[in-house]
Write an enzyme that holds these catalytic residues in place. Structure first.
Site, PDB file in Angstrom:
ATOM      1  N   SER A   1      11.872  -7.801   3.338  1.00 34.41           N
ATOM      2  CA  SER A   1      11.251  -6.476   3.329  1.00 34.41           C
ATOM      3  C   SER A   1      11.356  -5.759   4.679  1.00 34.41           C
ATOM      4  O   SER A   1      12.437  -5.656   5.208  1.00 34.41           O
ATOM      5  CB  SER A   1       9.797  -6.642   2.878  1.00 34.41           C
ATOM      6  OG  SER A   1       9.371  -5.453   2.299  1.00 34.41           O
TER       7      SER A   1
ATOM      8  N   LYS B   1      14.656  -5.455   7.184  1.00 32.48           N
ATOM      9  CA  LYS B   1      15.283  -4.324   7.894  1.00 32.48           C
ATOM     10  C   LYS B   1      15.522  -4.749   9.356  1.00 32.48           C
ATOM     11  O   LYS B   1      16.606  -4.567   9.915  1.00 32.48           O
ATOM     12  CB  LYS B   1      14.377  -3.085   7.862  1.00 32.48           C
ATOM     13  CG  LYS B   1      13.875  -2.665   6.462  1.00 32.48           C
ATOM     14  CD  LYS B   1      13.003  -1.413   6.518  1.00 32.48           C
ATOM     15  CE  LYS B   1      11.925  -1.279   5.456  1.00 32.48           C
ATOM     16  NZ  LYS B   1      12.257  -1.195   4.083  1.00 32.48           N
TER      17      LYS B   1
ATOM     18  N   TRP C   1      10.766  -0.040  -6.024  1.00 31.09           N
ATOM     19  CA  TRP C   1      10.527   0.771  -4.808  1.00 31.09           C
ATOM     20  C   TRP C   1      11.665   0.561  -3.796  1.00 31.09           C
ATOM     21  O   TRP C   1      12.070   1.464  -3.086  1.00 31.09           O
ATOM     22  CB  TRP C   1       9.170   0.357  -4.233  1.00 31.09           C
ATOM     23  CG  TRP C   1       8.697   1.052  -2.993  1.00 31.09           C
ATOM     24  CD1 TRP C   1       8.399   0.445  -1.802  1.00 31.09           C
ATOM     25  CD2 TRP C   1       8.394   2.444  -2.796  1.00 31.09           C
ATOM     26  NE1 TRP C   1       7.939   1.364  -0.891  1.00 31.09           N
ATOM     27  CE2 TRP C   1       7.928   2.599  -1.480  1.00 31.09           C
ATOM     28  CE3 TRP C   1       8.486   3.572  -3.629  1.00 31.09           C
ATOM     29  CZ2 TRP C   1       7.551   3.837  -0.956  1.00 31.09           C
ATOM     30  CZ3 TRP C   1       8.112   4.807  -3.100  1.00 31.09           C
ATOM     31  CH2 TRP C   1       7.655   4.921  -1.785  1.00 31.09           C
TER      32      TRP C   1
ATOM     33  N   HIS D   1       8.476  -8.141  -5.672  1.00 34.18           N
ATOM     34  CA  HIS D   1       8.842  -8.018  -4.266  1.00 34.18           C
ATOM     35  C   HIS D   1       8.242  -9.202  -3.498  1.00 34.18           C
ATOM     36  O   HIS D   1       7.038  -9.246  -3.264  1.00 34.18           O
ATOM     37  CB  HIS D   1       8.234  -6.695  -3.764  1.00 34.18           C
ATOM     38  CG  HIS D   1       8.523  -6.381  -2.348  1.00 34.18           C
ATOM     39  ND1 HIS D   1       9.771  -6.007  -1.908  1.00 34.18           N
ATOM     40  CD2 HIS D   1       7.724  -6.359  -1.247  1.00 34.18           C
ATOM     41  CE1 HIS D   1       9.727  -5.760  -0.613  1.00 34.18           C
ATOM     42  NE2 HIS D   1       8.496  -5.974  -0.180  1.00 34.18           N
TER      43      HIS D   1
HETATM   44  C1  GCU Z   1       6.312  -0.980   2.035  1.00 33.06           C
HETATM   45  C2  GCU Z   1       7.442  -0.146   2.580  1.00 33.06           C
HETATM   46  C3  GCU Z   1       8.788  -0.859   2.452  1.00 33.06           C
HETATM   47  C4  GCU Z   1       8.695  -2.252   3.034  1.00 33.06           C
HETATM   48  C5  GCU Z   1       7.536  -3.003   2.417  1.00 33.06           C
HETATM   49  C6  GCU Z   1       7.274  -4.389   3.005  1.00 33.06           C
HETATM   50  O1  GCU Z   1       6.424  -1.080   0.642  1.00 33.06           O
HETATM   51  O2  GCU Z   1       7.432   1.086   1.928  1.00 33.06           O
HETATM   52  O3  GCU Z   1       9.793  -0.143   3.119  1.00 33.06           O
HETATM   53  O4  GCU Z   1       9.905  -2.947   2.875  1.00 33.06           O
HETATM   54  O5  GCU Z   1       6.345  -2.264   2.611  1.00 33.06           O
HETATM   55  O6  GCU Z   1       7.536  -4.619   4.176  1.00 33.06           O
HETATM   56  O7  GCU Z   1       6.736  -5.233   2.274  1.00 33.06           O
END
Ligand code: GCU
Length: 411
Positions: free
Chosen positions: A249, A253, A340, A390
């Protein structure tokens, strides 16, 4: 998905492919002077540095620290009988005396006992090292934590009750049994994940201009590289040629950016990294650049906000980021319910990265058809979409270890 803040809620979210405007991706294999890149030599000498610079200046930020960073390490605990006697665990604190007298990065390391030189997963965690395991000797983080992440967090502090809450994400015994080591650290050690987190973190030592030009994700990526500095210099049971960057997540990144900047990561794994990670930003599906910058203004550099309503002007997209991993093995994973993060956008990012791998005569995914759930595909680039939410679970780790076994030729 976390709940969106009030501003982000006002930004429309689209999940309908038929409503998505068409787009053209920028071509990473074109030099700034317009000439096409046809060889890996030209890519390495001119193309790759130019793409890396575009990402630094427009997305993840410019790292203000150049050259080697002085690190003082202190091994605080060693347990020769961790994980029911299968592993050695160590806790190591890194300090950066030339940067700040107070900042610390605490590593929790598990080494398999029966391997002379183990490949290692380097991966940050969301909630503190003590949440990755129930092992009682692991220190409870004293850093700021997000109370919204778990009910055992009180006033943004972790408690003893939060031991092991993230264990499902860290199947340590299964990883150790396959001969892999794991090094993890809390992602908030060098910058707490909120808008003012920089004030007590690494970016507090910078000028306002340097700070705005860098980002929280940049700091988290930097921490991963410092873990590598320590591991390859000090841990003889680790194979320094087999260091794997892995992240889920938002940490996914940061992981992609860490591996883009740091070639010592020999393999890269993006788990559900979504927008601002493996997913193509130009697809208007799920989270957008505008959502990211509105809800998490500290994650990316100040310049990234220019693209809130002008994503077509971004000089790069996720396929170019994934291309920066070439020729290293890269794995991108999604989850079916993680809409998402735009699973198809993550898959297409990996498809489009293939052309950079071809400069090295490597097949990337080798397909542009999205596979069925729980059916991994690919060659030098791997991909799966796991059934479910997720998250990062044992199934995901198993695919990553299969992939690493194949590419590192581990029998
Ligand atoms: C939020 C955010 C995402 C990210 C996620 C996470 O949903 O919008 O961009 O990847 O958190 O880190 O779990």
């Amino acid at each position: 998905m976390m709940s969106l803040n009030a501003f982000a809620q006002k930004i429309p979210v689209n999940y309908d492919e038929s409503k998505m405007p068409s787009f053209t991706l920028p071509d990473p294999l074109v030099l700034p002077n317009g000439k096409p890149i046809k060889s890996k030599d030209v890519w390495e000498k001119a193309g790759r540095p130019a793409v890396l610079k575009l990402f630094a200046e427009n997305v993840y930020g410019v790292n203000p620290f150049s050259g080697a960073v002085k690190i003082v390490s202190e091994v605080k605990t060693v347990n020769e009988n961790a994980l029911n006697g299968k592993a050695i665990s160590k806790q190591i604190t890194l300090r950066f005396p030339e940067i700040s007298p107070t900042l610390t990065l605490d590593i929790l390391l598990y080494l398999p006992k029966n391997v002379k030189q183990a490949p290692v997963f380097v991966s940050l965690n969301f909630t503190g090292n003590h949440t990755a395991t129930h092992e009682k000797d692991v220190f409870v983080t004293e850093k700021w934590v997000n109370s919204g992440f778990d009910k055992t967090f009180v006033n943004n502090r972790a408690t003893d009750a939060s031991r092991g809450i993230a264990e499902r994400r860290w199947p340590m015994e299964a990883i150790i049994a396959r001969g892999y080591a794991v090094a993890t650290a809390y992602y908030g050690d060098l910058e707490a994940d909120h808008n003012e987190g920089w004030k007590t973190g690494l970016r507090s030592v910078l000028t306002p201009e340097q700070r705005e030009k860098w980002s929280a994700i940049g700091v988290w990526a930097w921490s991963m590289s410092r873990m590598v500095d320590y591991l390859i210099k000090n841990e003889s049971l680790i194979d320094g040629q087999k260091v794997i960057a892995l992240g889920h997540s938002r940490i996914g990144k940061a992981t992609l950016w860490a591996a883009a900047e740091d070639p010592r990561f020999a393999m890269v794994i993006s788990n559900d990294s979504g927008e601002g990670g493996a997913a193509l930003s130009r697809r208007w599906i799920g989270e957008t650049v505008e959502h990211l910058n509105t809800q998490f203004p500290h994650w990316f550099c100040a310049n990234y906000k220019k693209y809130n309503k002008a994503v077509a002007e971004l000089p790069v997209d996720s396929h170019a980021l994934l291309g920066l991993m070439a020729p290293r093995p890269l794995y991108v994973a999604s989850a079916t319910e993680d809409i998402w993060a735009d699973p198809k956008g993550e898959f297409l990012g990996a498809v489009e990265a293939e052309k950079v791998y071809q400069l090295y005569k490597k097949t990337g995914l080798g397909t542009n058809t999205m596979p069925m759930p729980n059916s991994p595909v690919g060659k030098t680039i791997g991909y799966h979409i796991r059934e479910g939410k997720h998250d990062i679970l044992l199934y995901d780790w198993q695919q990553y270890m299969n992939f690493a076994d194949k590419h590192f030729e581990i029998k």
